[in-house]
Design an enzyme around this catalytic site. Structure first.
Site, short mmCIF file in Angstrom:
data_model
loop_
_atom_site.label_atom_id
_atom_site.label_comp_id
_atom_site.label_asym_id
_atom_site.label_seq_id
_atom_site.Cartn_x
_atom_site.Cartn_y
_atom_site.Cartn_z
N ALA A 10 0.82 -1.20 0.00
CA ALA A 10 0.00 0.00 0.00
C ALA A 10 0.86 1.25 0.00
CB ALA A 10 -0.93 -0.02 1.21
N LEU A 12 2.89 3.95 -2.87
CA LEU A 12 2.37 4.70 -4.02
C LEU A 12 1.85 3.76 -5.11
CD1 LEU A 12 2.08 7.24 -5.83
CD2 LEU A 12 4.45 6.92 -6.48
N ALA A 13 2.64 2.74 -5.47
CA ALA A 13 2.25 1.87 -6.58
C ALA A 13 0.94 1.15 -6.27
CB ALA A 13 3.36 0.86 -6.86
N SER A 40 7.59 4.99 -0.07
CA SER A 40 7.03 6.11 -0.85
C SER A 40 6.85 7.34 0.05
CB SER A 40 5.67 5.75 -1.44
OG SER A 40 5.70 4.54 -2.12
N TRP A 42 8.53 8.34 2.38
CA TRP A 42 9.79 8.98 2.74
C TRP A 42 10.47 9.66 1.56
CZ3 TRP A 42 12.80 5.13 6.42
CH2 TRP A 42 11.98 4.80 7.50
N ALA A 43 9.92 9.49 0.37
CA ALA A 43 10.58 10.04 -0.82
C ALA A 43 10.66 11.55 -0.69
CB ALA A 43 9.82 9.66 -2.08
N GLU A 111 17.78 17.59 -10.86
CA GLU A 111 18.47 16.56 -10.08
C GLU A 111 19.55 15.95 -10.95
OE1 GLU A 111 15.91 13.85 -7.99
OE2 GLU A 111 14.96 15.47 -6.85
N HIS A 224 22.23 5.60 -2.43
CA HIS A 224 22.09 7.06 -2.50
C HIS A 224 23.36 7.66 -1.91
CE1 HIS A 224 20.66 11.13 -2.20
NE2 HIS A 224 19.55 10.78 -2.84
N ARG A 264 24.31 9.13 -10.05
CA ARG A 264 24.28 8.74 -8.64
C ARG A 264 25.35 7.71 -8.29
NH1 ARG A 264 18.30 8.04 -6.22
NH2 ARG A 264 18.27 10.29 -6.44
N HIS A 323 19.41 2.33 -1.20
CA HIS A 323 18.28 3.25 -1.36
C HIS A 323 17.20 2.70 -2.29
CE1 HIS A 323 16.32 7.16 -1.62
NE2 HIS A 323 16.49 7.22 -2.92
N GLU A 347 8.86 -0.68 -6.95
CA GLU A 347 10.27 -1.07 -6.77
C GLU A 347 10.51 -2.57 -6.87
OE1 GLU A 347 12.07 0.84 -3.41
OE2 GLU A 347 13.99 -0.20 -3.69
N ARG A 358 19.26 3.78 -11.66
CA ARG A 358 18.03 4.55 -11.89
C ARG A 358 18.31 6.05 -11.90
NH1 ARG A 358 14.62 7.04 -8.18
NH2 ARG A 358 15.98 6.22 -6.55
N SER A 363 11.58 6.78 -10.02
CA SER A 363 10.93 5.61 -9.41
C SER A 363 9.45 5.86 -9.17
CB SER A 363 11.61 5.21 -8.11
OG SER A 363 11.82 6.35 -7.31
C1 SIN Z 1 16.43 12.26 -3.54
O1 SIN Z 1 15.59 13.06 -3.17
O2 SIN Z 1 17.61 12.51 -3.64
C2 SIN Z 1 15.98 10.86 -3.87
C3 SIN Z 1 15.17 10.87 -5.09
C4 SIN Z 1 15.17 9.51 -5.70
O3 SIN Z 1 15.68 8.56 -5.11
O4 SIN Z 1 14.71 9.41 -6.83
#
Ligand code: SIN
Length: 488
Positions: A10, A12-13, A40, A42-43, A111, A224, A264, A323, A347, A358, A363
């Site tokens: 439960a 986002l996806a 999700s 925590w994103a 980003e 990450h 990344r 991550h 994921e 990625r 994501s």
């Molecule tokens: C971030 O905010 O740096 C993470 C974003 C992500 O993992 O796509």
């Protein structure tokens, strides 16, 4: 009477799919109260989508393909880039308060490895929480959705032909279904240093592998680069958007050591090496963000301040952390796995969108694009009657001490830099843990990662082998649970 479509997960996806299935009835199992234990929520970054007139989905697809180091399926990259704008507008319609420019347009930030600013965010670093709040409210109000909280799926039911027919939970509750969708998230919790909720230990991957599903590319675990190194488990994140705003990476001597917005995997390795050399790594946002921290990056600010560190005046100590899992259940472009009756989204799936690395903020995008596609396939299907056979012996639960041991092993030997000796040692130890504790899900998931990492004798994207530092011919890894068990 159960609904014939079952969604396990439960985040986002799972919730976006449930909403998109309307008016078809659907049951959603959530392992915790809604919104908790979901990565999700925590994103921080947001969703990438080519919305601006000077941007183009084709450019977004090209960035996705370049980041993925030779293993992205170009058709899938194009598909998620093409549908991105429509899915962002769906979220706007659900009430997600994305940040706006002064003239009312959706604000978009830069980003790493994106050629254009194209990430929509909420209050700087609160996208995940805001999106999940909106989805949870909509799902709770939707008459076609039944939500069952604290239901932890442990094993897939199957009929005599191997068709998946629902799940059994850890308390023995059975949920039979003619179509089962796994939206179970990732596996970062297999590592001692992770940004994921502790529940994310590859349980969906392991459940599907147990049932015979084909798994792709499990060796590709994204680290990450900038988890905040304040000794907390899970490690809080310092979003990449900070570097998009001009924050710089420096070592303990104040020297720059990597291009701040490189891909990344490149940044994670540079930070790993700087730390291993004893120089430390820090994210210096004093000038770029400074006094705007509390308003523009409230989550990062609160995490730092809780450790007595004021990011307005002090560089933030950072470390790479597990991550995101690029690997997962193989799916086609409609989210179907290799097992009849089983679908995967988010994921836990491997759709070909992410390759070996990625692209940031792809994501959440992939999750909503594929959720829509699965909904379009399932909404009007005729329910298949199911007759599960009695194959429901539950796998053992891994006790705390071996779980901690596993996390240390993965951190030490399957992390940012790997080699044959370390991977083989970790595989042996995981084999021993299996003998002592049975084939618990985290052990099955770890064994898949280690087996594929040992077999991939090259360096590509997030998978760096110090004994094979160059890239070889690009190829994806496909394996079953039996392949992994045989390698152990
Ligand atoms: C971030 O905010 O740096 C993470 C974003 C992500 O993992 O796509």
């Amino acid at each position: 009477m159960r609904d014939d479509i079952l969604i396990v997960g439960a985040g986002l996806a799972g919730l976006f799919l449930a909403l998109k299935l309307a008016p078809r009835r659907v049951t959603v199992l959530s392992q915790a109260p809604l919104g908790l234990a979901s990565a999700s929520s925590w994103a921080q970054g947001g969703l990438a989508a080519a919305l601006a007139p000077e941007d183009d989905p084709e450019l977004h697809a090209q960035d996705t393909i370049a980041a993925g180091a030779g293993l992205v399926d170009p058709a899938v990259a194009q598909l998620i880039a093409r549908d991105g704008s429509a899915r962002v507008l769906d979220l706007v319609a659900l009430g997600v308060p994305f940040d706006r420019t002064p003239d009312g347009k959706l604000a978009q930030s830069l980003e790493a490895a994106h050629s254009k600013p194209r990430v929509v965010r909420v209050s700087g670093d609160l996208a995940g929480k805001a999106i999940m709040d909106a989805l949870i409210a909509a799902a709770r109000a939707a008459p076609h959705i039944t939500i069952i909280e604290n239901a932890r799926a442990r094993v897939l039911l199957q009929d005599g032909n191997g068709r998946v027919a629902g799940v059994v939970c850890d308390d023995g509750a059975r949920f039979e279904a003619s179509e089962t969708v796994l939206a179970t998230g990732g596996s970062g919790g297999l590592y001692a240093v992770t940004t994921n909720p502790p529940e994310a230990m590859g349980q969906g991957l392991a459940m599907a592998a147990r049932a015979g599903a084909l798994i792709a590319d499990p060796e590709f675990v994204q680290f990450h680069p900038t988890a905040i190194d304040i000794g907390r488990d899970p490690a809080p994140l310092a979003t990449e958007a900070l570097r998009g705003e001009g924050a710089h990476l420096i070592n303990g001597k104040g020297e720059a050591f990597v291009a701040d917005l490189a891909a990344r995997d490149v940044v994670a390795r540079a930070i790993h090496l700087e730390r291993a050399a004893g120089r430390g790594a820090f994210l210096d946002a004093r000038e770029a963000v400074g006094s705007h921290f509390p308003r523009n990056f409230p989550t990062v600010f609160a995490a730092c301040m809780s450790a007595g560190l004021d990011p307005r005046t002090t560089p933030i100590p950072v470390a790479p952390a597990a991550h995101y899992h690029m690997g997962g259940m193989v799916t086609d472009v409609w989210g179907r796995t290799t097992l009849a009756g089983l679908w995967a989204v988010g994921e836990c799936a491997s759709t070909g969108a992410h390759g070996a690395n990625r692209l940031a903020s792809n994501s959440l995008l992939e999750a909503v694009v594929f959720a829509q596609r699965i909904a379009d396939r399932l909404r009007d299907t005729v329910a298949t009657p199911v007759a599960p056979v009695d194959n429901t012996a539950l796998p053992p639960v891994l006790p705390d001490a071996p779980r901690a041991q596993l996390r240390q092993l993965m951190q030490a030997h399957a992390g940012v830099v790997r080699d044959a000796a370390g991977l083989s040692l970790a595989l042996d130890r995981v084999g021993a843990l299996c003998e002592a504790h049975g084939e618990a899900h985290p052990l099955v998931a770890a064994r898949l990662i280690l087996t594929a990492a040992l077999a991939r004798k090259e360096s590509r994207g997030a998978h760096f082998r110090s004994d094979f530092p160059d890239a070889a011919e690009p190829h994806r890894s496909f394996l079953t649970r039996n392949d992994a068990a045989a390698a152990a």
